[in-house]
Write a protein that holds these residues in place. Structure first.
Motif, short mmCIF file in Angstrom:
data_model
loop_
_atom_site.label_atom_id
_atom_site.label_comp_id
_atom_site.label_asym_id
_atom_site.label_seq_id
_atom_site.Cartn_x
_atom_site.Cartn_y
_atom_site.Cartn_z
N THR A 1 39.46 43.59 35.52
CA THR A 1 38.84 45.29 35.14
C THR A 1 37.45 44.65 36.88
N VAL A 2 37.59 45.58 37.51
CA VAL A 2 36.74 45.34 38.07
C VAL A 2 35.34 46.72 38.17
N PRO A 3 34.29 45.66 38.52
CA PRO A 3 33.26 47.19 37.80
C PRO A 3 32.94 48.07 38.52
N PHE A 4 32.41 48.90 38.08
CA PHE A 4 31.87 49.82 39.00
C PHE A 4 31.14 49.38 40.65
N ASP A 5 31.61 50.27 41.96
CA ASP A 5 30.52 49.53 42.36
C ASP A 5 30.37 51.15 43.40
N GLY A 6 29.63 51.47 44.38
CA GLY A 6 29.69 53.06 45.70
C GLY A 6 30.73 51.99 46.60
N LEU A 7 31.44 51.32 46.74
CA LEU A 7 32.28 50.48 46.91
C LEU A 7 33.27 50.07 46.42
N LYS A 8 34.34 51.63 46.39
CA LYS A 8 35.26 51.66 45.68
C LYS A 8 36.93 51.59 46.57
N THR A 9 37.00 51.02 47.25
CA THR A 9 38.48 49.99 48.40
C THR A 9 39.63 48.82 47.58
N LYS A 10 40.54 48.76 48.08
CA LYS A 10 41.61 47.74 47.36
C LYS A 10 41.26 46.85 48.17
N PRO A 11 40.09 45.84 49.50
CA PRO A 11 40.34 44.72 49.22
C PRO A 11 39.19 44.10 48.53
N ARG A 12 38.21 45.02 48.16
CA ARG A 12 37.05 44.48 47.63
C ARG A 12 37.62 44.43 45.40
N ALA A 13 38.91 45.13 45.79
CA ALA A 13 39.71 45.06 43.52
C ALA A 13 39.90 43.76 44.52
N MET A 14 40.80 43.99 45.45
CA MET A 14 41.66 42.10 45.79
C MET A 14 40.60 40.91 45.40
N ASN A 15 38.92 40.62 45.68
CA ASN A 15 38.03 39.78 46.44
C ASN A 15 37.94 39.80 45.14
N TYR A 16 37.45 40.36 43.81
CA TYR A 16 37.28 40.49 42.38
C TYR A 16 37.89 39.62 41.66
N ALA A 17 39.11 40.40 41.80
CA ALA A 17 40.29 39.73 41.39
C ALA A 17 41.07 38.11 41.49
N LEU A 18 40.49 37.73 43.00
CA LEU A 18 40.85 36.47 43.11
C LEU A 18 40.37 35.45 42.82
N PRO A 19 38.95 35.25 42.43
CA PRO A 19 38.68 33.61 41.23
C PRO A 19 39.31 33.75 40.12
#
Length: 629
Positions: free
Chosen positions: A321-339
């Motif tokens: 689950t990707v926490p809410f952020d003003g920026l909502k893009t696919k690469p931000r979600a993947m960066n969050y999930a990578l770790p």
């Protein structure tokens, strides 16, 4: 340096004459003795383990032979380590505050409690103890460490809760600043791009003939370079055919151990395709225990979450689950999930994808024998709803041209490949070393292909296909294409902030290819209206400005235009045949109606570069199913 309290492993009392190391009870035997595993299930798992770089416990869970709770209990008995329930007795917040969340997620460890002079560290597996010692020991001298086992899900949960803000911010800003577009437009020159546009508009009003002549010269150069790249691509395609009888690549069976592969699947409002997605992932021909699939959901996407819960998840699939952020893009979600990924290879699929079942095996095979500088591989992308309407057929033909012909020429020339947003697989260490994805770039895939090249890595195409859903409605198609072209424009501007550095990184050939692929693509779409006007003048329409231009310029422009179209038609026919659908050749006749849509998208993209540079136009999937119902 911390003093680690020793484990007390369980030994086999029935073999008193053997060394303690030899008498240690095996995990499989413990599970069988506990009555949670059948002997036949153990034998099957041991046979699988012989060809996998994987622990026995994970194989048994993937086979659904045991539960995660059964495994933790058996590991506790085998190692002599106690167990802690992090839900009933959560870790000390002060201890959690001092950890590196990325490191602890990778290891599977958190400091739990400080009991006198002993710090107790919760770990997911006894083998994690050596790394956990360095990650979770206290700063003071004489610190003693003890370990206890905890559920992996609980360890991840407490790390997320303790470091939510850092994980969120790191996902947004992970890409190094010099390579990121997050500073667009540059603070120091905020008005420069707009002033440049105003200057061009002023020149067009004050000296229209001169401005148009300069514009034509630029378009002539861009079109000539693009046509040259396409010619090389088609020649490379035929050269590839002659090489097909060469020696075979080493097969995957030649390797003793297969690596673990993580798959990221970013989802946003994808309830229409959730069930089909899970079916496609379940059909992959790769050992289940070696698949680590992450469904990446936005925090506020309750609809998709409910659809996934109704479908049910196998043990190899986890929701991040990707926490809410003003920026909502696919690469931000993947960066969050990578770790959270555990594989040494990381791949991406989109929600509507239907990859070849053997694709992951093909990826692993390629990367296992490729040199280390080959950091990623890209599969072909194609569409399964080609017959929906004329737009879907043209889109399919365009994809065939790009993936089956153009990118071959790009790879042949040693030019960096603009990656696709799906069915691309990376060596994880390389991906992390270069800063993963630029969370602000709406064509993060193409940008990442360039950044890999700047760090000295390359990407290869592999002969495997993923089937997607073609955008078959004009409005959504324009929005999707405007996002792609907006990203191309911003990617070009970002890497060209320091052109000397870019030239040094890519070399003359790569630098020129970068200009053709990015600036040439944008120019091609933006110049379509001018092509039409000049073509109309060439066929007899009386245009007042026509006679103001030098004849050589007009002849050269027309020759370039006709040659470019001839080359494109040839490539289209070859691409249709290579895709296994020669009937697509008929779609070539509809391309004159198709390209103007790209021009509309291009002008919209340029406007958004200055108004909404990071806005992500969401592509709706499952449209075919919706239309049929």
């Amino acid at each position: 340096m911390a003093q680690v309290l020793p484990f007390t492993p369980l030994v086999d009392e029935e073999s008193p004459g053997k060394d303690t190391a030899k008498r240690r009870v095996l995990l499989g035997d413990l599970l069988v003795r506990a009555g949670v595993l059948e002997a036949e299930g153990l034998a099957a798992a041991l046979d699988q383990q012989a060809g996998q770089d994987q622990r026995l416990g994970r194989i048994l869970i993937a086979n659904r032979s045991i539960s995660p709770e059964d495994l933790t209990a058996a590991l506790s008995r085998q190692s002599g380590l106690g167990r802690v329930d992090l839900r009933d007795t959560p870790p000390d917040p002060e201890l959690l505050a001092g950890i590196d969340p990325h490191l602890c997620l990778r290891i599977g460890a958190v400091p739990w409690r400080q009991i006198g002079g002993t710090r107790v560290v919760a770990i997911t597996h006894p083998d994690a103890a050596p790394e956990a010692e360095a990650a979770c020991s206290g700063p003071g001298p004489g610190q003693r460490l003890a370990f206890a086992l905890a559920a992996p899900d609980d360890i991840r949960r407490v790390i997320i809760e303790a470091h939510a803000a850092r994980l969120r911010d790191d996902a947004r800003d992970r890409c190094p600043e010099p390579f990121s577009c997050r500073g667009w437009p540059p603070a120091a020159g905020h008005w420069r791009p707009l002033l440049a546009l105003l200057a061009m508009a002023g020149a067009a009003v004050g000296a229209p003939v001169t401005a148009l002549m300069v514009l034509m010269l630029w378009i002539l150069l861009a079109n000539t370079m693009t046509t040259g790249l396409r010619l090389v691509a088609i020649l490379a395609r035929f050269r590839r055919g002659r090489r097909s009888a060469g020696p075979e690549t080493p097969r995957i069976a030649d390797y003793k151990k297969l690596p673990r592969v993580s798959i990221l699947v970013p989802l946003l409002r994808e309830e229409a395709v959730a069930r089909r997605l899970l079916d496609a992932l379940a059909a992959m021909d790769y050992p289940a225990a070696l698949l680590d699939i992450k469904l990446v959901l936005e925090e506020d996407d309750a609809i998709t979450r409910a659809a996934i819960e109704r479908a049910g998840l196998p043990s190899t699939v986890e929701v991040v689950t990707v926490p809410f952020d003003g920026l909502k893009t696919k690469p931000r979600a993947m960066n969050y999930a990578l770790p959270f990924c555990e594989g040494e290879i990381v791949g991406i699929y989109d929600a509507e994808d239907r990859p070849d079942p053997s694709q992951i095996r093909a990826v692993v095979e390629h990367l296992m024998h490729a040199p280390p500088e080959v950091a990623c591989v890209q599969a072909y992308l194609d569409f399964y709803n080609t017959e929906r309407n004329w737009l879907a057929r043209c889109f399919t033909l365009e994809y065939a041209i790009w993936f089956r012909v153009i990118l071959l020429g790009v790879q042949r020339l040693g030019i960096p490949i603009p990656l696709g947003g799906t069915s691309v697989f990376f060596r994880r260490k390389v991906l992390e070393a270069i800063g993963a994805w630029d969370a602000h770039n709406v064509t993060e895939d193409a940008d990442l292909g360039m950044r890999l090249a700047r760090f000295g890595y390359s990407c290869d195409m592999i002969d495997s296909t993923t089937w997607e859903e073609a955008n078959c409605r004009v409005g959504p198609w324009i929005r999707q294409r405007s996002r792609w072209l907006k990203g191309y424009a911003i990617t070009w501007a970002t890497h060209m902030r320091r052109p000397r550095s870019l030239f040094a990184d890519l070399g003359p050939r790569g630098f020129l290819g970068f200009q053709v692929l990015f600036l040439g693509a944008i120019t091609s779409y933006l110049s379509i209206p001018l092509f039409w006007v000049i073509w109309a003048g060439a066929v007899g329409l009386d245009l007042e400005f026509w006679h103001s231009f030098p004849a050589p310029l007009m002849h050269g422009f027309l020759a370039s235009m006709y040659l470019g179209q001839a080359v494109m038609l040839t490539i289209a026919a070859v691409a249709a045949r290579d895709s296994g659908r020669p009937r697509l050749v008929a779609a070539v006749l509809m391309l004159p109606l198709y390209w103007p849509l790209g021009a509309v998208a291009a002008y919209r993209a340029i406007a958004e570069v200055f108004t909404r540079p990071f806005y992500w136009h969401k592509t709706e999937h499952g449209v075919g199913e919706i239309l049929e119902t």
